[in-house]
Design a protein around this motif. Sequence first.
Motif, PDB file in Angstrom:
ATOM      1  N   MET A  46       0.817  -1.216   0.000  1.00  0.00           N
ATOM      2  CA  MET A  46       0.000   0.000   0.000  1.00  0.00           C
ATOM      3  C   MET A  46       0.853   1.268   0.000  1.00  0.00           C
ATOM      4  N   ASP A  47       0.442   2.239  -0.780  1.00  0.00           N
ATOM      5  CA  ASP A  47       1.142   3.518  -0.881  1.00  0.00           C
ATOM      6  C   ASP A  47       0.752   4.374   0.338  1.00  0.00           C
ATOM      7  N   VAL A  48       1.585   4.286   1.375  1.00  0.00           N
ATOM      8  CA  VAL A  48       1.260   4.954   2.636  1.00  0.00           C
ATOM      9  C   VAL A  48       1.224   6.474   2.463  1.00  0.00           C
ATOM     10  N   ASP A  49       2.030   6.987   1.541  1.00  0.00           N
ATOM     11  CA  ASP A  49       2.049   8.437   1.312  1.00  0.00           C
ATOM     12  C   ASP A  49       0.670   8.964   0.920  1.00  0.00           C
ATOM     13  N   SER A  50      -0.096   8.134   0.197  1.00  0.00           N
ATOM     14  CA  SER A  50      -1.407   8.599  -0.271  1.00  0.00           C
ATOM     15  C   SER A  50      -2.397   8.792   0.887  1.00  0.00           C
ATOM     16  N   LEU A  51      -2.033   8.316   2.072  1.00  0.00           N
ATOM     17  CA  LEU A  51      -2.924   8.496   3.229  1.00  0.00           C
ATOM     18  C   LEU A  51      -2.998   9.965   3.678  1.00  0.00           C
ATOM     19  N   ARG A  52      -2.133  10.811   3.122  1.00  0.00           N
ATOM     20  CA  ARG A  52      -2.236  12.256   3.380  1.00  0.00           C
ATOM     21  C   ARG A  52      -3.562  12.803   2.873  1.00  0.00           C
ATOM     22  N   LEU A  53      -4.043  12.164   1.819  1.00  0.00           N
ATOM     23  CA  LEU A  53      -5.216  12.703   1.119  1.00  0.00           C
ATOM     24  C   LEU A  53      -6.512  12.124   1.664  1.00  0.00           C
ATOM     25  N   TYR A  54      -7.591  12.889   1.530  1.00  0.00           N
ATOM     26  CA  TYR A  54      -8.903  12.348   1.857  1.00  0.00           C
ATOM     27  C   TYR A  54      -9.237  11.230   0.869  1.00  0.00           C
ATOM     28  N   PRO A  55     -10.009  10.242   1.321  1.00  0.00           N
ATOM     29  CA  PRO A  55     -10.374   9.161   0.392  1.00  0.00           C
ATOM     30  C   PRO A  55     -11.457   9.598  -0.581  1.00  0.00           C
ATOM     31  N   ASP A  56     -11.675   8.785  -1.609  1.00  0.00           N
ATOM     32  CA  ASP A  56     -12.738   9.001  -2.590  1.00  0.00           C
ATOM     33  C   ASP A  56     -14.085   8.960  -1.859  1.00  0.00           C
ATOM     34  N   THR A  57     -14.828  10.057  -1.890  1.00  0.00           N
ATOM     35  CA  THR A  57     -16.092  10.126  -1.138  1.00  0.00           C
ATOM     36  C   THR A  57     -17.132   9.139  -1.670  1.00  0.00           C
ATOM     37  N   GLU A  58     -16.980   8.737  -2.920  1.00  0.00           N
ATOM     38  CA  GLU A  58     -17.981   7.847  -3.505  1.00  0.00           C
ATOM     39  C   GLU A  58     -17.520   6.394  -3.569  1.00  0.00           C
ATOM     40  N   MET A 243      -9.452   4.870   2.890  1.00  0.00           N
ATOM     41  CA  MET A 243      -8.770   4.463   1.667  1.00  0.00           C
ATOM     42  C   MET A 243      -8.368   2.977   1.663  1.00  0.00           C
ATOM     43  N   PRO A 244      -7.731   2.473   2.740  1.00  0.00           N
ATOM     44  CA  PRO A 244      -7.371   1.045   2.712  1.00  0.00           C
ATOM     45  C   PRO A 244      -8.591   0.124   2.557  1.00  0.00           C
ATOM     46  N   SER A 245      -9.678   0.445   3.224  1.00  0.00           N
ATOM     47  CA  SER A 245     -10.866  -0.402   3.094  1.00  0.00           C
ATOM     48  C   SER A 245     -11.367  -0.412   1.658  1.00  0.00           C
ATOM     49  N   GLN A 246     -11.381   0.739   1.026  1.00  0.00           N
ATOM     50  CA  GLN A 246     -11.843   0.801  -0.364  1.00  0.00           C
ATOM     51  C   GLN A 246     -10.952  -0.054  -1.262  1.00  0.00           C
ATOM     52  N   ALA A 247      -9.642   0.096  -1.102  1.00  0.00           N
ATOM     53  CA  ALA A 247      -8.706  -0.609  -1.984  1.00  0.00           C
ATOM     54  C   ALA A 247      -8.728  -2.121  -1.732  1.00  0.00           C
ATOM     55  N   LEU A 248      -8.691  -2.507  -0.477  1.00  0.00           N
ATOM     56  CA  LEU A 248      -8.620  -3.940  -0.162  1.00  0.00           C
ATOM     57  C   LEU A 248      -9.965  -4.627  -0.410  1.00  0.00           C
ATOM     58  N   GLY A 249     -11.040  -3.878  -0.259  1.00  0.00           N
ATOM     59  CA  GLY A 249     -12.372  -4.419  -0.547  1.00  0.00           C
ATOM     60  C   GLY A 249     -12.488  -4.853  -2.001  1.00  0.00           C
ATOM     61  N   VAL A 250     -11.934  -4.062  -2.902  1.00  0.00           N
ATOM     62  CA  VAL A 250     -11.984  -4.389  -4.339  1.00  0.00           C
ATOM     63  C   VAL A 250     -11.322  -5.744  -4.574  1.00  0.00           C
ATOM     64  N   ILE A 251     -10.165  -5.927  -3.959  1.00  0.00           N
ATOM     65  CA  ILE A 251      -9.417  -7.170  -4.181  1.00  0.00           C
ATOM     66  C   ILE A 251     -10.204  -8.377  -3.665  1.00  0.00           C
ATOM     67  N   ALA A 252     -10.866  -8.213  -2.523  1.00  0.00           N
ATOM     68  CA  ALA A 252     -11.673  -9.310  -1.971  1.00  0.00           C
ATOM     69  C   ALA A 252     -12.815  -9.678  -2.921  1.00  0.00           C
ATOM     70  N   VAL A 253     -13.484  -8.683  -3.464  1.00  0.00           N
ATOM     71  CA  VAL A 253     -14.617  -8.964  -4.370  1.00  0.00           C
ATOM     72  C   VAL A 253     -14.132  -9.687  -5.616  1.00  0.00           C
ATOM     73  N   GLU A 254     -12.952  -9.319  -6.085  1.00  0.00           N
ATOM     74  CA  GLU A 254     -12.484  -9.895  -7.351  1.00  0.00           C
ATOM     75  C   GLU A 254     -12.043 -11.343  -7.226  1.00  0.00           C
ATOM     76  N   ASP A 255     -11.731 -11.799  -6.001  1.00  0.00           N
ATOM     77  CA  ASP A 255     -11.294 -13.194  -5.858  1.00  0.00           C
ATOM     78  C   ASP A 255     -12.479 -14.102  -5.524  1.00  0.00           C
ATOM     79  N   ASP A 256     -13.239 -14.409  -6.545  1.00  0.00           N
ATOM     80  CA  ASP A 256     -14.440 -15.208  -6.339  1.00  0.00           C
ATOM     81  C   ASP A 256     -14.111 -16.653  -5.954  1.00  0.00           C
ATOM     82  N   ALA A 257     -13.015 -17.177  -6.500  1.00  0.00           N
ATOM     83  CA  ALA A 257     -12.646 -18.573  -6.228  1.00  0.00           C
ATOM     84  C   ALA A 257     -12.380 -18.758  -4.725  1.00  0.00           C
ATOM     85  N   TYR A 258     -11.645 -17.819  -4.144  1.00  0.00           N
ATOM     86  CA  TYR A 258     -11.319 -17.922  -2.719  1.00  0.00           C
ATOM     87  C   TYR A 258     -12.578 -17.796  -1.857  1.00  0.00           C
ATOM     88  N   PHE A 259     -13.437 -16.877  -2.266  1.00  0.00           N
ATOM     89  CA  PHE A 259     -14.709 -16.649  -1.565  1.00  0.00           C
ATOM     90  C   PHE A 259     -15.537 -17.943  -1.546  1.00  0.00           C
TER      91      PHE A 259
END
Length: 351
Positions: A46-58, A243-259
């Motif tokens: 994860m790009d920790v530097d990007s945590l300076r910024l507010y996350p995507d509101t949507e 931000m981390p929840s948004q990013a990691l959530g995407v990865i979880a949804v995409e791994d259907d086999a593991y789910f």
Amino acid sequence: MWEENVRRVIPYVAGEQPKDKNVIKLNTNECPYPPAPGVEQAAKEMDVDSLRLYPDTESTALTEALASYYGVDPDQVFVGVGSDDVLSMCFLTFFDGKEPVLFPDITYSFYDVWAKLYRIPFRTVPLKEDWTLDVEGFKAPNGGIIFPNPNAPTAVYEDLSVVEEILQANPDSIVIVDEAYIDFGGSSALPLLKKYSNLLVVQTFSKSRSMAGLRIGFCIGSKEMIKCLNDVKFSVNSYTMNMPSQALGVIAVEDDAYFRETTGKIIRTRERVKEELAAIGFSFTDSKTNFLFATHRSVPAKEIFTYLRERNIYVRFWDKPRIGNRLRITIGTDAQMDTLIETLKGMPGIC
Ligand SMILES: *Cc1c(COP(=O)(O)O)cnc(C)c1O
């Protein structure tokens, strides 16, 4: 005199999170398996530097990943900080009428807390003797309807024909189906969205996607409803999803086999544990969830709860009418469940 101006509430009580790592934790319906392997990788990179910024509101990426996974338009998806946040926003947004909101008497105990917090009139509809929904009870005048399917803590799953009957009887009410446990063997009401514009389906990453710690929940409904939800959300807090929840959530949804693999494992463990617990005198509802709602033929639930707790096995028990002789036992790993069964066999009076 400031006390007079305080909004008084009796808060929801969450299951205990013990500090002791040796506890076998079967009390809050978490998944015993880790999140999808890609989540660990992405967390490390994860790009920790990007945590300076507010996350995507949507939460655009996560919303789009969910829309594509469930075959709906991104405008039909709303994400929140766990489904508790989504549900709380739903109560605030959709339940602002004069008639009472209806939900079962035995159900997720957060519903009446939100209703009281937001001063929403509500009425509980008693479950039938066998703990199925009393469909007729949901045909009364109301300002909205909410129920989990499968229900919690009873674990009872209702066929979609029951959900449909409630939707049909209430064309002028929003009907919210809380599907926190739908991935453990039931059928989601999502396909009914095409037929019923008053339906809203709520789901969570906390149970079937092993991510209770990241707090991700979502709901899917008509574009009009999602717009109303967003208007309220943006009037409370624009930046709910970090931000981390948004990013990691995407990865979880995409791994259907593991789910599918982890939910399949839990279902298999559940069915095996049912047989073994039945052999030592327990009975339960036909669970389509990741927990069993169990009672023993001779030993009271409260005594079993205490006995297990003293041996570092945590399950859930409520000293409440109708369910006071029941234990809610989360399905853990096979090894955890073996320890549970062995421990129970050692309790006087069980066998
Ligand atoms: C666990 C649960 C939720 C809330 O889960 P989150 O962790 O907030 O997503 C909502 N409804 C029911 C019925 C649940 O059991």
